[in-house]
Motif scaffolding. Structure first.
Motif, PDB file in Angstrom:
ATOM      1  N   ALA A 199      68.311  82.236  23.323  1.00  0.00           N
ATOM      2  CA  ALA A 199      69.342  83.267  24.017  1.00  0.00           C
ATOM      3  C   ALA A 199      69.278  83.245  25.367  1.00  0.00           C
ATOM      4  CB  ALA A 199      69.014  84.835  23.454  1.00  0.00           C
ATOM      5  N   ARG A 200      67.902  83.220  25.915  1.00  0.00           N
ATOM      6  CA  ARG A 200      67.819  82.870  27.445  1.00  0.00           C
ATOM      7  C   ARG A 200      68.698  81.606  28.056  1.00  0.00           C
ATOM      8  NH1 ARG A 200      62.460  84.606  27.323  1.00  0.00           N
ATOM      9  NH2 ARG A 200      61.934  82.325  27.580  1.00  0.00           N
ATOM     10  N   ARG A 201      68.399  80.598  26.999  1.00  0.00           N
ATOM     11  CA  ARG A 201      69.033  79.349  27.534  1.00  0.00           C
ATOM     12  C   ARG A 201      70.644  79.290  27.428  1.00  0.00           C
ATOM     13  NH1 ARG A 201      69.360  75.896  30.603  1.00  0.00           N
ATOM     14  NH2 ARG A 201      70.222  73.877  30.025  1.00  0.00           N
ATOM     15  N   LEU A 202      71.054  80.016  26.393  1.00  0.00           N
ATOM     16  CA  LEU A 202      72.591  80.139  26.200  1.00  0.00           C
ATOM     17  C   LEU A 202      73.197  81.126  27.175  1.00  0.00           C
ATOM     18  CD1 LEU A 202      74.043  79.177  23.860  1.00  0.00           C
ATOM     19  CD2 LEU A 202      73.810  81.318  22.855  1.00  0.00           C
ATOM     20  N   ARG A 203      72.295  82.144  27.803  1.00  0.00           N
ATOM     21  CA  ARG A 203      72.800  82.937  28.623  1.00  0.00           C
ATOM     22  C   ARG A 203      73.028  82.148  30.208  1.00  0.00           C
ATOM     23  NH1 ARG A 203      74.563  87.501  30.000  1.00  0.00           N
ATOM     24  NH2 ARG A 203      74.013  88.155  27.887  1.00  0.00           N
ATOM     25  N   GLN A 204      71.898  81.437  30.254  1.00  0.00           N
ATOM     26  CA  GLN A 204      71.851  80.475  31.433  1.00  0.00           C
ATOM     27  C   GLN A 204      73.242  79.596  31.471  1.00  0.00           C
ATOM     28  OE1 GLN A 204      69.467  80.534  34.100  1.00  0.00           O
ATOM     29  NE2 GLN A 204      71.144  79.194  34.957  1.00  0.00           N
ATOM     30  N   ILE A 205      73.385  79.061  30.592  1.00  0.00           N
ATOM     31  CA  ILE A 205      74.518  77.980  30.533  1.00  0.00           C
ATOM     32  C   ILE A 205      75.752  78.733  30.696  1.00  0.00           C
ATOM     33  CG2 ILE A 205      75.761  76.284  29.032  1.00  0.00           C
ATOM     34  CD1 ILE A 205      72.993  75.494  27.760  1.00  0.00           C
ATOM     35  N   ILE A 206      76.055  79.914  30.161  1.00  0.00           N
ATOM     36  CA  ILE A 206      77.105  80.678  30.160  1.00  0.00           C
ATOM     37  C   ILE A 206      77.374  81.091  31.754  1.00  0.00           C
ATOM     38  CG2 ILE A 206      78.233  82.902  29.665  1.00  0.00           C
ATOM     39  CD1 ILE A 206      77.116  82.205  26.633  1.00  0.00           C
ATOM     40  N   ASN A 207      76.084  81.767  32.286  1.00  0.00           N
ATOM     41  CA  ASN A 207      76.263  81.913  33.665  1.00  0.00           C
ATOM     42  C   ASN A 207      76.586  80.902  34.667  1.00  0.00           C
ATOM     43  OD1 ASN A 207      75.620  84.484  33.158  1.00  0.00           O
ATOM     44  ND2 ASN A 207      73.165  84.313  33.623  1.00  0.00           N
ATOM     45  N   ASP A 208      76.009  79.613  34.326  1.00  0.00           N
ATOM     46  CA  ASP A 208      76.609  78.384  35.195  1.00  0.00           C
ATOM     47  C   ASP A 208      77.670  78.113  34.900  1.00  0.00           C
ATOM     48  OD1 ASP A 208      73.752  78.054  36.043  1.00  0.00           O
ATOM     49  OD2 ASP A 208      73.387  76.111  34.883  1.00  0.00           O
ATOM     50  N   MET A 209      78.298  78.315  33.739  1.00  0.00           N
ATOM     51  CA  MET A 209      79.928  77.947  33.551  1.00  0.00           C
ATOM     52  C   MET A 209      80.631  78.917  34.230  1.00  0.00           C
ATOM     53  SD  MET A 209      80.233  76.593  29.800  1.00  0.00           S
ATOM     54  CE  MET A 209      79.763  74.935  29.498  1.00  0.00           C
ATOM     55  N   ILE A 210      80.114  80.231  34.365  1.00  0.00           N
ATOM     56  CA  ILE A 210      81.142  81.445  35.212  1.00  0.00           C
ATOM     57  C   ILE A 210      81.024  81.031  36.512  1.00  0.00           C
ATOM     58  CG2 ILE A 210      81.045  83.739  35.733  1.00  0.00           C
ATOM     59  CD1 ILE A 210      79.970  84.235  32.924  1.00  0.00           C
ATOM     60  N   ASP A 211      79.876  80.722  37.290  1.00  0.00           N
ATOM     61  CA  ASP A 211      79.686  80.308  38.634  1.00  0.00           C
ATOM     62  C   ASP A 211      80.544  79.189  38.939  1.00  0.00           C
ATOM     63  OD1 ASP A 211      77.808  82.264  38.990  1.00  0.00           O
ATOM     64  OD2 ASP A 211      76.098  80.987  39.004  1.00  0.00           O
ATOM     65  N   VAL A 212      80.563  77.987  38.156  1.00  0.00           N
ATOM     66  CA  VAL A 212      81.186  76.867  38.518  1.00  0.00           C
ATOM     67  C   VAL A 212      82.948  77.289  38.328  1.00  0.00           C
ATOM     68  CG1 VAL A 212      81.870  75.259  36.556  1.00  0.00           C
ATOM     69  CG2 VAL A 212      80.583  74.501  38.310  1.00  0.00           C
ATOM     70  N   SER A 213      83.173  78.183  37.624  1.00  0.00           N
ATOM     71  CA  SER A 213      84.826  78.453  37.407  1.00  0.00           C
ATOM     72  C   SER A 213      84.859  79.318  38.505  1.00  0.00           C
ATOM     73  CB  SER A 213      85.177  79.064  36.220  1.00  0.00           C
ATOM     74  OG  SER A 213      84.620  80.210  36.028  1.00  0.00           O
ATOM     75  N   LEU A 214      84.005  80.180  39.059  1.00  0.00           N
ATOM     76  CA  LEU A 214      84.368  80.976  40.279  1.00  0.00           C
ATOM     77  C   LEU A 214      84.564  80.248  41.518  1.00  0.00           C
ATOM     78  CD1 LEU A 214      81.638  84.108  39.921  1.00  0.00           C
ATOM     79  CD2 LEU A 214      84.122  84.011  39.627  1.00  0.00           C
ATOM     80  N   ILE A 215      83.257  79.172  41.601  1.00  0.00           N
ATOM     81  CA  ILE A 215      83.480  78.114  42.866  1.00  0.00           C
ATOM     82  C   ILE A 215      84.816  77.388  42.802  1.00  0.00           C
ATOM     83  CG2 ILE A 215      82.488  76.165  43.844  1.00  0.00           C
ATOM     84  CD1 ILE A 215      79.685  77.536  42.606  1.00  0.00           C
ATOM     85  N   ASP A 216      85.243  77.078  41.651  1.00  0.00           N
ATOM     86  CA  ASP A 216      86.526  76.165  41.401  1.00  0.00           C
ATOM     87  C   ASP A 216      87.766  76.814  41.932  1.00  0.00           C
ATOM     88  OD1 ASP A 216      85.662  73.620  40.638  1.00  0.00           O
ATOM     89  OD2 ASP A 216      86.016  73.811  38.837  1.00  0.00           O
ATOM     90  N   ASN A 217      87.468  78.399  41.695  1.00  0.00           N
ATOM     91  CA  ASN A 217      88.741  79.009  41.969  1.00  0.00           C
ATOM     92  C   ASN A 217      88.792  79.946  43.194  1.00  0.00           C
ATOM     93  OD1 ASN A 217      90.714  78.579  39.682  1.00  0.00           O
ATOM     94  ND2 ASN A 217      88.853  79.098  38.606  1.00  0.00           N
ATOM     95  N   ASP A 218      87.817  79.461  43.949  1.00  0.00           N
ATOM     96  CA  ASP A 218      87.618  80.066  45.361  1.00  0.00           C
ATOM     97  C   ASP A 218      87.304  81.420  45.233  1.00  0.00           C
ATOM     98  OD1 ASP A 218      87.143  78.332  47.319  1.00  0.00           O
ATOM     99  OD2 ASP A 218      89.649  78.091  47.553  1.00  0.00           O
ATOM    100  N   LEU A 219      86.606  81.896  44.065  1.00  0.00           N
ATOM    101  CA  LEU A 219      86.365  83.398  43.967  1.00  0.00           C
ATOM    102  C   LEU A 219      84.734  83.699  44.081  1.00  0.00           C
ATOM    103  CD1 LEU A 219      88.580  83.893  40.442  1.00  0.00           C
ATOM    104  CD2 LEU A 219      89.162  84.771  43.082  1.00  0.00           C
ATOM    105  N   LEU A 220      84.175  83.005  44.597  1.00  0.00           N
ATOM    106  CA  LEU A 220      82.764  83.216  44.879  1.00  0.00           C
ATOM    107  C   LEU A 220      82.634  84.137  45.784  1.00  0.00           C
ATOM    108  CD1 LEU A 220      79.856  82.239  43.578  1.00  0.00           C
ATOM    109  CD2 LEU A 220      79.576  80.943  45.841  1.00  0.00           C
ATOM    110  N   THR A 221      82.108  85.523  45.612  1.00  0.00           N
ATOM    111  CA  THR A 221      82.104  86.446  46.853  1.00  0.00           C
ATOM    112  C   THR A 221      80.629  86.575  46.988  1.00  0.00           C
ATOM    113  OG1 THR A 221      82.114  88.253  45.147  1.00  0.00           O
ATOM    114  CG2 THR A 221      84.000  87.879  46.431  1.00  0.00           C
ATOM    115  N   LEU A 222      80.276  86.434  48.329  1.00  0.00           N
ATOM    116  CA  LEU A 222      79.085  86.532  48.915  1.00  0.00           C
ATOM    117  C   LEU A 222      78.505  88.092  49.531  1.00  0.00           C
ATOM    118  CD1 LEU A 222      78.774  83.236  50.680  1.00  0.00           C
ATOM    119  CD2 LEU A 222      77.996  83.740  48.420  1.00  0.00           C
ATOM    120  N   ASN A 223      77.260  88.394  49.140  1.00  0.00           N
ATOM    121  CA  ASN A 223      76.808  89.747  49.646  1.00  0.00           C
ATOM    122  C   ASN A 223      75.967  89.294  50.600  1.00  0.00           C
ATOM    123  OD1 ASN A 223      76.000  92.311  49.437  1.00  0.00           O
ATOM    124  ND2 ASN A 223      75.048  92.205  47.640  1.00  0.00           N
ATOM    125  N   PHE A 224      76.388  89.229  51.889  1.00  0.00           N
ATOM    126  CA  PHE A 224      75.682  88.976  53.056  1.00  0.00           C
ATOM    127  C   PHE A 224      74.738  90.029  53.496  1.00  0.00           C
ATOM    128  CE2 PHE A 224      79.319  85.980  53.603  1.00  0.00           C
ATOM    129  CZ  PHE A 224      78.519  84.948  54.047  1.00  0.00           C
TER     130      PHE A 224
END
Ligand code: ADP
Length: 413
Positions: A199-224
């Motif tokens: 389950a942890r591995r699955l979550r990690q891959i899903i999180n990575d896929m979400i991150d990559v699509s956030l980055i691809d769509n310029d939607l990554l917000t940073l908490n400075f």
């Protein structure tokens, strides 16, 4: 011919006035004056031969060079430029010549103007068609890139998501068996741990896929927030110590100038970036190898380096590894753990890390003499982070004002 004489009489004023009227930047003025002279000569020729086609060549040249000129930046078209040239000629003729001569010249020029505008319009139309074709080609290329990305996504999803799912299903089935038969030989804790791992591995891959699509769509917000890079490195070091011990590797952390200073960055994302780079260093370095984390302070920037004595990266692959789903070498290799030698993964770690660093205004690159599983030339990953002393967001700036003021006072001393 009287009209050619009249045209020649206004020549000097014509050049000077038009250079001024078009008010071009310093660098292009001289070449523009040369072009005006050419136009003037062809204009005289078209009057002499009563044939406006004499101007076609210069219009063709102008239409080709217009896209890279100051005119294009100002939104002017070949038609508007030609119109302005003729209107100014008429005005200059009115001021500089007698009424009769001016009228005769304007009369002679009017048919030339209408021919020129027709031809310029035709060229303009062709240019727009060419532009649209190029734009369409770009869209087509982008679509085929997206298409490739989509099929890469499907193949990674098929490969990567199935493995942890198989784990969960397998252990689930065991658990069901176990509960039915109450087999005391099977350790429930071990079965649950197996499911949890999947389950942890699955979550990690899903999180990575979400991150990559956030980055691809310029939607990554940073908490400075204020971040001490040295501390971030130490946190990741502690996380990876057991793995490094298991692999018989050595991890050296070199403190460096600037690593104990705070900068504004997103701590979670910086941790994630360092974690990805360290995890790759562990994965692509053989047992007994060495990993060195260091860095230096540069004007306005902090550089972090993660060096390993691993398999290295071929120069031809050194850009490709930052593209998503791009796994180099054995393409059938898939996730077999975060630390196992050449363990591989979905190929999202580096694109995400690059996206995180770039979202901070920094850069990420790799240095390696090549790939060699005999000599192990190693790789050095460089992270260049801007030393933001103010957060980009004004709300955060207000919250951290006392800290910023304190730091200013210290640097002023
Ligand atoms: P993966 O999930 O495959 O590790 P990454 O995006 O993290 O994906 O890395 C992409 C590829 O870059 C890896 O598959 C590997 O071939 C190469 N790579 C990354 N880090 C290193 C390293 N430190 N040494 C050698 N090769 C590396």
């Amino acid at each position: 011919m009287q009209s050619i004489d009249s045209l020649n009489r206004i020549h000097t004023t014509w050049i000077a006035r038009l250079v001024e009227e078009f008010a071009l930047s310093e660098g292009v003025r001289e070449s523009f004056a040369g072009e005006l002279q050419r136009f003037f000569d062809f204009l005289a020729e078209s009057l002499r031969n009563a044939n406006p086609a004499a101007l076609n060549q210069i219009l063709l040249d102008w239409s080709r060079s217009l896209t890279q000129s100051d005119f294009n930046d100002r939104g002017e078209t070949l038609v508007s430029i030609c119109n302005q040239l003729f209107l100014s000629t008429y005005k200059i003729a009115e001021n500089e010549l007698s009424d009769t001569d001016a009228l005769a010249l304007i009369r002679a020029l009017l048919p030339v103007q209408s021919q020129v505008i027709l031809f310029a319009g035709e060229l303009e139309k062709q240019r727009i068609i060419e532009q649209i074709t190029t734009d369409l080609d770009k869209v087509r290329n982008e679509m085929s890139r997206l298409d490739k990305s989509k099929s890469d996504f499907i193949s990674v999803a098929a490969h990567e998501l199935k493995t942890p799912l198989t784990l969960i299903e397998g252990y689930g089935a065991m658990l069901r068996e176990l509960l039915q038969s109450f087999d005391a030989n099977i350790n429930i804790a071990q079965v649950l741990e197996g499911m949890d791992q999947g389950a942890r591995r699955l979550r990690q891959i899903i999180n990575d896929m979400i991150d990559v699509s956030l980055i691809d769509n310029d939607l990554l917000t940073l908490n400075f927030q204020p971040v001490w890079v040295g501390r971030m490195i130490n946190i990741v070091k502690t996380e990876y110590e057991p793995a490094i011990r298991d692999r018989g590797q050595i991890l050296e952390i070199h403190q460096f100038d600037g690593s104990d200073e705070w900068i504004f960055a997103d701590p979670d994302r910086i941790l994630q970036a360092i974690r990805n780079l360290l995890s790759n260093a562990v994965k692509y370095t053989p047992d007994g190898g060495k990993i060195i984390v260091g860095g230096r302070k540069l004007p306005g920037f902090l550089e972090i380096t993660i060096a390993d004595t691993g398999i290295g990266i071929d120069p031809d692959d050194q850009l490709r590894i930052f593209e998503k789903f791009n796994r180099i070498g054995d393409s059938t290799r898939h996730s077999s753990g975060k630390i196992k030698f050449k363990g591989g993964g979905p190929g999202l770690g580096l694109p995400i890390t690059k996206g995180i660093i770039e979202a901070h205004g920094g850069t990420l690159w790799v240095e390696s003499t090549g790939y060699d599983e005999v000599e192990y030339p190693g790789s050095i990953f460089h992270v260049l982070l801007p030393m933001h002393k103010e957060p980009p967001d004004t709300t955060f700036a207000k919250l951290f004002r006392p800290l910023i003021e304190m730091d200013k006072k210290q640097t002023d001393k």
